[in-house]
Design an enzyme around this catalytic site. Structure first.
Site, mmCIF file in Angstrom:
data_model
loop_
_atom_site.group_PDB
_atom_site.id
_atom_site.type_symbol
_atom_site.label_atom_id
_atom_site.label_comp_id
_atom_site.label_asym_id
_atom_site.label_seq_id
_atom_site.Cartn_x
_atom_site.Cartn_y
_atom_site.Cartn_z
ATOM 1 N N CYS A 37 0.815 -1.214 0.000
ATOM 2 C CA CYS A 37 0.000 0.000 0.000
ATOM 3 C C CYS A 37 0.847 1.261 0.000
ATOM 4 O O CYS A 37 0.316 2.370 0.027
ATOM 5 C CB CYS A 37 -1.020 -0.003 1.128
ATOM 6 S SG CYS A 37 -0.426 -0.637 2.681
ATOM 7 N N ASP A 39 2.854 2.395 2.344
ATOM 8 C CA ASP A 39 2.943 3.062 3.640
ATOM 9 C C ASP A 39 4.365 3.003 4.203
ATOM 10 O O ASP A 39 5.057 2.005 4.025
ATOM 11 C CB ASP A 39 2.024 2.375 4.667
ATOM 12 C CG ASP A 39 0.555 2.610 4.366
ATOM 13 O OD1 ASP A 39 0.263 3.351 3.418
ATOM 14 O OD2 ASP A 39 -0.291 2.052 5.083
ATOM 15 N N CYS A 64 -2.389 5.465 5.014
ATOM 16 C CA CYS A 64 -3.829 5.655 5.133
ATOM 17 C C CYS A 64 -4.225 5.995 6.571
ATOM 18 O O CYS A 64 -3.415 5.927 7.495
ATOM 19 C CB CYS A 64 -4.555 4.381 4.690
ATOM 20 S SG CYS A 64 -4.308 3.013 5.813
ATOM 21 N N CYS A 107 -2.472 -2.823 8.833
ATOM 22 C CA CYS A 107 -1.983 -1.559 9.400
ATOM 23 C C CYS A 107 -1.548 -1.763 10.849
ATOM 24 O O CYS A 107 -0.556 -1.193 11.295
ATOM 25 C CB CYS A 107 -3.065 -0.477 9.358
ATOM 26 S SG CYS A 107 -3.604 -0.070 7.704
#
Lengths: 138, 220
Positions: A37, A39, A64, A107
């Site tokens: 993603c 990150d 995010c 996450c």
């Protein structure tokens, strides 16, 4: 998909954003990333050398809302714990606290990885001088 | 690369034949009825598992198979064939989308070879890359909060990211050819290095998107 209130709260007013001096021997830095993603998450702890308690924790995350909330919560959980206790923190605690949906569980995993990496870095810094001292005494 | 001979028995006429690949078995040699399609995209299209593909040939096969497999052709066929035609058409379309895009094609091969892109942990990402991406993000953050004066720098970073992406794509192309030419024992290592290039590409693509988003907001 709707974010939970707790995620929104941490996202809108993230706690402990910032950085600590990377070169400080009592500061441990963890830098981790989730390539799928895009990150990146940096998490730092400052440990009191006498008590082994984490006195301060800071983070900076590019990613995010859930990644930001997970790391923000992680810094809150870290403060006041000993390094050993901090090592016990599991991503599931973050999932439950933030009511993360299944697609956002990674996450919380990232936040757990960041905690572990910061602790590892701190321990490596502590281990190095101790080893040096041992060699001197021989 | 050649596939081992596979014995295939037609679901309808029951006759068996040995063939080089499952792909050859879309239609029975004897009664010409549609067979259960293979799910592997490369085999389905009759290509070797390679990172470089002749895109004109891929398109040619796609159009040919689209005509041959189209569900409209099977409206009067048996239920089995109707279902196979639906299944095959869906594999055909998904497969075409993946195979024609070099990055998706590489990700598909990585996944098939046991590298799960979605399940990577941070330990798979080299620290230098994380440092680089983190610093680039910090710089971008500073520019974003800046006034109109930051625009020139923002434009400069956009150009830089585009350039980085082009370099990455050139590097990927080279690595793809190396992989295709490499003997089996060396392939795993090459895939590992391809994966890290793909990771970096994803990060850079995200940064580029962020910069573009910033331009869009400023222009609005």
């Amino acid at each position: 998909m709707a974010y939970s209130d707790k995620v929104l709260d941490h996202y809108n007013s993230p706690r402990n954003v910032g950085s600590l001096d990377k070169k400080d021997p009592h500061v441990g830095t963890g830098l981790v990333g989730a390539p799928e993603c895009g990150d990146v998450m940096k998490l730092q702890i400052r440990v009191n050398p006498d008590t082994g308690v984490i006195e301060d924790a800071k983070f900076k995350t590019f990613g995010c809302g859930s990644a930001i909330a997970s790391s923000s919560l992680a810094t809150e959980m870290l403060k006041g714990r000993t390094v050993d206790e901090a090592g016990q923190i599991k991503n599931t605690q973050i999932v439950n606290e933030l009511s993360l949906p299944p697609v956002k569980i990674h996450c919380s995993v990232l936040a757990e990885d960041a905690i572990k990496a910061a602790i590892e870095d701190y321990r490596a810094k502590q281990g190095a001088p101790a080893g040096g001292a041992l060699q001197q005494s021989v | 690369m050649s596939f081992p001979l596979i014995e295939h028995t037609c679901w309808r006429c029951g006759q068996s034949s040995e063939q080089e690949s499952e792909a050859a078995s879309l239609f029975c040699k004897f009664c010409n009825s549609l067979q259960r399609p293979v799910v592997d995209y490369f085999e389905f299209f009759g290509f070797d598992k390679s990172l470089t593909i002749d895109s004109a040939e891929l398109q040619r096969r796609y159009y040919l198979l689209s005509r041959q497999l189209h569900p409209d052709r099977y409206t009067r066929a048996t239920e089995t064939e109707r279902n196979f035609s639906l299944e095959a058409t869906s594999i055909l379309n998904d497969g075409y989308r993946v195979l024609r895009d070099p990055v998706q094609r590489a990700e598909y091969i990585l996944k098939e070879s046991g590298f799960d892109i979605g399940e990577q942990r941070s330990k798979d990402v080299p620290p230098e890359l994380l440092e680089e991406v983190f610093d680039l993000n910090v710089a971008l953050d500073v520019l974003r909060s800046g006034d109109a004066g930051a625009l020139t720098e923002l434009e400069a970073s956009r150009e830089r990211f585009v350039e980085m992406q082009n370099e990455i794509d050139a590097d990927l192309e080279l690595k793809f050819r190396q992989y295709d030419a490499a003997p089996e024992p060396e392939r795993h290592e090459l895939l590992t290095s391809i994966r890290s290039v793909l990771n970096r590409r994803r990060y850079i693509r995200n940064l580029l998107q962020e910069v573009n988003k910033e331009f869009a907001t400023r222009e609005a």
